[in-house]
Design an enzyme around this catalytic site. Structure first.
Site, mmCIF file in Angstrom:
data_model
loop_
_atom_site.group_PDB
_atom_site.id
_atom_site.type_symbol
_atom_site.label_atom_id
_atom_site.label_comp_id
_atom_site.label_asym_id
_atom_site.label_seq_id
_atom_site.Cartn_x
_atom_site.Cartn_y
_atom_site.Cartn_z
ATOM 1 N N TYR A 36 -29.912 12.260 -6.765
ATOM 2 C CA TYR A 36 -29.218 11.014 -7.117
ATOM 3 C C TYR A 36 -28.556 10.386 -5.883
ATOM 4 O O TYR A 36 -27.452 9.861 -5.970
ATOM 5 C CB TYR A 36 -28.121 11.268 -8.167
ATOM 6 N N LYS A 80 -27.330 25.640 -18.255
ATOM 7 C CA LYS A 80 -26.121 25.571 -17.423
ATOM 8 C C LYS A 80 -25.305 26.873 -17.410
ATOM 9 O O LYS A 80 -25.603 27.762 -16.647
ATOM 10 C CB LYS A 80 -25.274 24.386 -17.879
ATOM 11 N N ASP A 118 -28.394 19.136 -28.336
ATOM 12 C CA ASP A 118 -28.523 19.503 -26.929
ATOM 13 C C ASP A 118 -27.161 19.993 -26.458
ATOM 14 O O ASP A 118 -26.274 19.191 -26.151
ATOM 15 C CB ASP A 118 -29.009 18.283 -26.136
ATOM 16 N N TYR A 152 -27.620 11.498 -22.269
ATOM 17 C CA TYR A 152 -28.327 12.030 -21.089
ATOM 18 C C TYR A 152 -28.879 13.396 -21.470
ATOM 19 O O TYR A 152 -28.130 14.295 -21.849
ATOM 20 C CB TYR A 152 -27.389 12.158 -19.884
#
Ligand SMILES: Cc1ncc(COP(=O)(O)O)c(C=O)c1O
Length: 435
Positions: A31, A283, A254, A160
């Site tokens: 990014y 994660k 999610d 996202y």
């Protein structure tokens, strides 16, 4: 971004380490506009909630490496487990072969998720891939049952779900880092989260008119993370569950951000008292040490794949699926959740952030302050120069990395009280200086 000029050296570097100068021109950072971004900091190590820089400085970490390092960096219990595992079996392909760490982890994850009926674990190596797998599971669930029309996914503005193509297609189509790919991605259905009467009516209308083409609804429960750290009430999840049942579509939560204590309960869905048909985890699954993700399906979903027809098999299989090192790290991370008072620590962090960040509310330019579990957010009206803002935090000895107009903290659950206080002091000082 050229490392060879003195103005491009990380601030404070008398001399950049040789590996830094030699390698920086050959990496492509995430990014990042490589031409204009500040050079990245050279890291030599990390312990607890401290990042040790190659130039000898130490930063208090407010991000926990994109909220993965929930037990702090370099936890000896995880390190020992990985060291033992690497001596035995670092990796073996998961096709036709299984091993103790993966099977133990699958069993333990199902137990962690219980009493929810989420019972069949498919491993992958990143959150985005776990989302891809969930989407494929949902579409193939219907195909295996002879329903070919249900191919679309309903998702939400502000979402996202990752950077791979399928995951991008269910992320916010306009207001996200994926806008560059609009028109190229598979066409999905995007609506507002049903948080009030108007959005609820619009959501219901889409389902009433298009349910026959919808395979699943996907949502980040309680927190839209990378899309802006926006929170919604548990009631929204109950609304989604009820609608999914009524229109017979699958529901995917999610929990790659929210799973493993981040919002105050072990999983976000537990605070709403509803269970999805598929959940994605990643994660913090390995305590932020090794790449691993999981897509966990209910027995109802799995049964649609249980067949004598080979074409009904789930057609997915990442090379590093079920990696033994990563599974060993995840098992060690689950040990820590079992043995140590992580959820109490989250509650303490939450209370401290409610007090500490609330003081920011009166600073000019602050639009909102909000805290959920171990997520603290100060949203600004606007940020003119993100690079400069990030640098000011580093100058104060903390690693806080705002994005968009959001300054946030997602610290390790093991962070010390004074470290957390320093992070919040830094936010207050930097925002006041800016005001
Ligand atoms: C909710 C959610 N889903 C998916 C992802 C993608 O995970 P990964 O970066 O591991 O591919 C992220 C990453 O931030 C996330 O927050």
């Amino acid at each position: 971004m050229s490392p060879n000029t003195s103005e491009n050296r990380p601030i404070g570097h008398a001399v950049a380490p040789a590996w830094y100068a030699a390698g920086l021109n050959h990496v492509w950072l995430p990014y990042t506009q490589m031409k204009t971004a500040s050079p990245p900091l050279a890291v030599a190590g990390a312990r607890g909630s401290r990042i040790l820089l190659a130039d000898g400085r130490e930063l208090i970490d407010g991000v926990a490496s994109w909220w993965t390092a929930c037990h702090g960096y370099n936890h000896p219990h995880i390190r020992d487990a990985v060291e033992r595992q690497i001596a035995e079996l670092p990796h073996i392909m998961f096709g036709g072969l299984v091993h103790e760490q993966a099977l133990t982890l699958a069993r333990r994850l199902v137990r962690f998720l219980a009493p929810a009926d989420l019972d069949r674990v498919f491993f992958s190596e990143s959150g985005s891939v776990a989302v891809e797998v969930a989407l494929k599971m949902a579409v193939q669930y219907w195909r295996n049952r002879g329903v070919r029309r249900r191919t679309r996914i309903l998702s939400f503005y502000g979402a996202y779900h990752g950077d791979t193509t399928g995951a991008m297609a269910v992320s916010d189509p306009h207001d996200s880092m994926h806008a560059a790919f609009s028109g190229v991605l598979p066409k999905q259905i995007t609506v507002d989260l049903p948080v009030d009467e108007q959005s609820l009516a619009a959501f219901e209308m889409v389902l009433a008119s298009r349910a026959e083409e919808i395979a699943a609804i996907i949502v980040e429960p309680l927190v839209q993370g990378a899309g802006g750290m926006r929170f919604h009430a548990p009631q929204v999840l109950r609304t989604l569950r009820a609608a999914a049942d009524r229109y017979e579509v699958l529901l995917i939560f999610d929990e790659i951000f929210t799973g493993f204590g981040r919002t105050g309960t072990q999983f976000a869905f537990q605070s709403a008292g509803v269970v999805p048909d598929i959940i994605t985890l990643g994660k913090a699954l390995t305590g932020g040490t090794l790449p691993l993700a999981a897509t966990v399906a209910s027995s109802k979903v799995f049964e649609a794949f249980w067949s004598d027809d080979p074409a009904h098999a789930l057609m997915h299989g990442p090379t590093f699926m079920g990696n033994a090192l990563a599974c060993a790290a995840a098992n060690a991370s689950l040990d820590l959740f079992e043995r140590e008072p992580r959820l109490d620590q989250v509650a303490h962090i939450s209370a401290a952030m409610r007090n500490g960040l609330e003081l920011c509310r009166s600073i000019p330019g602050v639009k909102d302050v909000r805290v959920l579990g171990a997520i603290g957010v100060v949203e600004l009206e606007r940020v003119e120069n993100l690079n400069a803002l990030r640098q000011r935090f580093i100058n104060k000895g903390v690693f806080i990395r705002p994005f968009g107009s959001v300054v946030y903290l997602t610290p390790a659950f093991t962070i010390a009280e004074d470290e957390l206080a320093k992070l919040m002091d830094a936010i207050r000082h930097v925002l006041r200086e800016d005001a």
